[in-house]
Design a protein around this motif. Structure first.
Motif, short mmCIF file in Angstrom:
data_model
loop_
_atom_site.label_atom_id
_atom_site.label_comp_id
_atom_site.label_asym_id
_atom_site.label_seq_id
_atom_site.Cartn_x
_atom_site.Cartn_y
_atom_site.Cartn_z
N ILE A 1 23.37 97.75 -106.68
CA ILE A 1 22.56 98.56 -106.15
C ILE A 1 21.39 97.89 -105.97
CG2 ILE A 1 21.17 100.59 -106.42
CD1 ILE A 1 23.58 101.66 -107.85
N SER A 2 20.86 97.90 -104.99
CA SER A 2 19.30 97.48 -104.65
C SER A 2 18.42 98.78 -104.58
CB SER A 2 19.32 96.69 -103.23
OG SER A 2 17.79 96.42 -103.23
N TYR A 3 17.20 98.42 -105.19
CA TYR A 3 16.10 99.65 -105.27
C TYR A 3 14.98 99.30 -104.69
CZ TYR A 3 13.89 97.16 -109.19
OH TYR A 3 13.71 96.13 -109.87
N LYS A 4 13.99 100.23 -104.25
CA LYS A 4 12.81 99.82 -103.89
C LYS A 4 11.98 101.05 -104.16
CE LYS A 4 9.75 98.89 -99.93
NZ LYS A 4 9.95 98.32 -98.41
N SER B 1 17.33 103.87 -103.21
CA SER B 1 18.49 102.99 -103.57
C SER B 1 19.64 103.03 -102.88
CB SER B 1 18.89 103.38 -104.96
OG SER B 1 19.38 104.66 -105.03
N LEU C 1 22.34 106.28 -109.86
CA LEU C 1 21.36 105.37 -110.38
C LEU C 1 20.58 106.49 -111.36
CD1 LEU C 1 19.70 102.73 -110.59
CD2 LEU C 1 18.14 103.85 -108.91
N THR D 1 10.79 96.10 -105.93
CA THR D 1 12.09 95.95 -105.23
C THR D 1 13.03 95.22 -106.07
OG1 THR D 1 11.42 93.89 -103.95
CG2 THR D 1 11.34 96.35 -103.08
N ASN E 1 21.96 101.13 -113.64
CA ASN E 1 22.91 101.28 -112.59
C ASN E 1 24.21 101.85 -113.26
OD1 ASN E 1 24.56 101.03 -110.59
ND2 ASN E 1 24.52 99.01 -110.44
N VAL F 1 21.42 105.53 -98.00
CA VAL F 1 20.30 105.43 -98.98
C VAL F 1 20.06 106.80 -99.90
CG1 VAL F 1 17.92 105.20 -98.85
CG2 VAL F 1 19.09 103.94 -97.29
N TRP G 1 15.20 96.19 -96.62
CA TRP G 1 14.70 97.61 -96.64
C TRP G 1 13.91 97.84 -95.33
CZ3 TRP G 1 16.26 101.00 -99.49
CH2 TRP G 1 16.63 100.66 -100.85
N LEU H 1 15.36 102.29 -114.59
CA LEU H 1 16.27 102.58 -113.81
C LEU H 1 17.69 101.76 -114.41
CD1 LEU H 1 14.70 101.43 -110.35
CD2 LEU H 1 14.59 103.74 -111.54
N ILE I 1 11.58 106.71 -105.36
CA ILE I 1 12.83 105.73 -105.71
C ILE I 1 13.80 105.72 -104.63
CG2 ILE I 1 14.36 104.73 -107.27
CD1 ILE I 1 12.61 106.18 -109.46
#
Length: 495
Positions: free
Chosen positions: A320-323, A371, A289, A338, A314, A396, A388, A312, A369
């Motif tokens: 990919i999921s991010y928070k 991911s 990422l 998110t 990818n 992670v 999450w 961000l 961050i």
């Protein structure tokens, strides 16, 4: 103005409908309070003059802040204990309405000598303790300002106190009592009054030893206030049933608290921007990422807001999921916090400094961050929130960012949605000092003028006295000049 049971129930139903739609994640104690406490919901309605939409938003924001700040879990064991024991802030006795007095002994507080974040936790500790003690009834703030000066006036501390009443503790203020405020602090209090809503300004009462009895009975007032209570401060811990916590972390490691209040363990050697491959003891794999900027969020000002951004991208072949998390979530609005990125997708995360917070402390804040790889890119907000919540056993990756301040941001902060210059606490203090210095110079000039007038009056009287004496001497001389001339005539005749 009073809320009806129907309005209270409507607010309750609206909250849980919004939670269902937006996927809110709040502390169980607050959810239980909304379900069972009509009085708590009534306070939000009355505070917002029965406006249902504003009441709902304030209730939602309050629950969000309480979860992130860790309000329900604050005790004397996890705040700076020495701040509770130094006597600068404590609770003792009640006013004429039977409301508890939260006493700020201002001469024991010197601006800049204490950690501000810990001070905030101590204030919230006392607010929560009083909520439990008096079951949510209003409290009276007592500022004991006897023997104080400019060094004791902490504008940022006062502003934070006001923000708690305005944003998170509705209908919790009975009076603001200001005891024996030195005249030199008048300018500072004019600024403070401008921060208060109209209803709160009406609750301010300036009192001294002779007038205090009108709002605090003599037997409830300390002797130093002119009362009869000889109480000497000593901190007494609250008697509560202890809450067991089996989640024990290694004390040898440094803990950094992000967003939801739960600590993520950071090894001392890890630097900012490093991708951490371990969390909670589970092995994680790195994710491709791209984060820009890679080391820090750069905050700038456009004249109305202080903002920063992160992009961000990818670069992975998987979804990919991010928070995004932060150490002080109450200070920032992060949008989107998110989300999901397909391969080659990118997103810009906008970070806004919330109104009322100073930019001078941003350099201490950090962002995280997170991911992970997901199977589907069609996750709604509720599914993302659930994802999450349960990161144990998942791959992670973590990336930490500092906060940098541009020169424009350093000169500007935001108040009530509008930018205004030089309102960092140090600038406010400087402004107060300049005003106070001007007042002192005016007073000195006034005193010199009075002295000069008095001196002039003395000279006038002296001139009058001298003139009178001179007149007397001249008159006396003239009255004796005729006999002298007669004597001379007689002597000439005899010659």
């Amino acid at each position: 103005m009073e809320a009806t049971l129907q309005q209270i129930q409507e607010l309750r139903e609206n909250f849980f409908q919004k939670e269902k739609e937006d996927g809110g994640d709040f502390h169980p104690a607050d959810i239980a309070r909304i379900k069972n406490s009509d009085d708590w919901l009534r306070r939000f309605l009355v505070h917002n003059e029965l406006d249902m939409n504003q009441s709902l938003q304030m209730l939602w924001d309050t629950c969000d802040w309480r979860k992130k700040f860790g309000t329900n879990d604050i005790t004397e064991n996890n705040v700076k204990r020495e701040y509770l024991e130094d006597g600068s802030l404590f609770v003792h006795n009640r006013d004429k309405d039977g409301r508890s007095l939260l006493i700020f002994n201002c001469k024991k507080h010197v601006k800049g000598q204490k950690d501000f974040e810990e001070l905030k936790r101590c204030v919230v500790y006392w607010f929560e303790r009083l909520e439990r003690l008096d079951k949510g009834k209003p409290i009276t703030i007592f500022f004991d300002m006897a023997e104080t000066g400019l060094s004791n006036m902490d504008m940022e501390y006062t502003k934070y106190l006001i923000s708690l009443f305005k944003m998170y503790y509705p209908e919790f203020l009975n009076y603001i009592l200001i005891f024996e405020m030195p005249w030199i602090l008048n300018a500072a209090f004019k600024i403070i009054k401008s921060w208060l809503p109209a209803k709160a300004v009406q609750k301010i009462k300036f009192v001294n030893k002779s007038s205090l009895k009108d709002v605090v009975p003599s037997d409830q007032a300390l002797k130093c206030w002119g009362g009869t209570d000889d109480y000497v401060f000593s901190f007494v811990p609250e008697q509560r049933t202890p809450v067991l916590n089996d989640n024990k972390a290694d004390d040898s490691k440094k803990k950094v608290h992000f967003a939801d209040g739960s600590p993520l363990v950071e090894t001392p050697s890890s630097g900012f921007g490093d991708v951490i491959s371990k969390i909670d003891g589970a092995n994680r794999s790195n994710i491709s990422l791209d984060i820009s900027p890679p080391d820090a969020i750069n905050f700038t000002s456009d004249g109305s807001e202080v903002t920063g951004s992160i992009t961000l991208t990818n670069n992975d072949e998987q979804i990919i999921s991010y928070k995004i998390k932060t150490t002080s979530p109450e200070k920032f609005r992060v949008r989107p916090s998110t989300g999901v990125l397909h391969p080659s997708d990118l997103v810009t995360i906008n970070v806004l400094l919330q109104p009322g917070y100073q930019v001078s402390g941003l350099s201490r804040e950090k962002f995280l961050i997170m991911s992970l790889v997901v199977d589907s890119g069609d996750l709604n907000a509720q599914e993302l929130a659930e994802l999450w919540k349960q990161t144990a056993g998942k791959n992670v990756s973590l990336h930490r960012l500092k906060c940098n301040l541009g020169s424009a941001a350093l000169e500007t902060t935001v108040r009530n949605g509008n930018a205004y210059s030089a309102l960092k606490s140090v600038d406010i203090d400087r402004e107060v000092r300049e005003i106070s210095t001007g007042v002192l110079q005016l007073r000195e000039s006034h005193n010199r003028l009075i002295a000069e007038v008095k001196h002039t009056q003395k000279l006038q009287w002296l001139t009058i006295i001298v003139a009178i004496l001179f007149g007397v001497i001249v008159a006396f001389s003239m009255s004796h000049s005729e006999p002298h001339e007669e004597t001379c005539r007689i002597l000439r005749e005899h010659q």
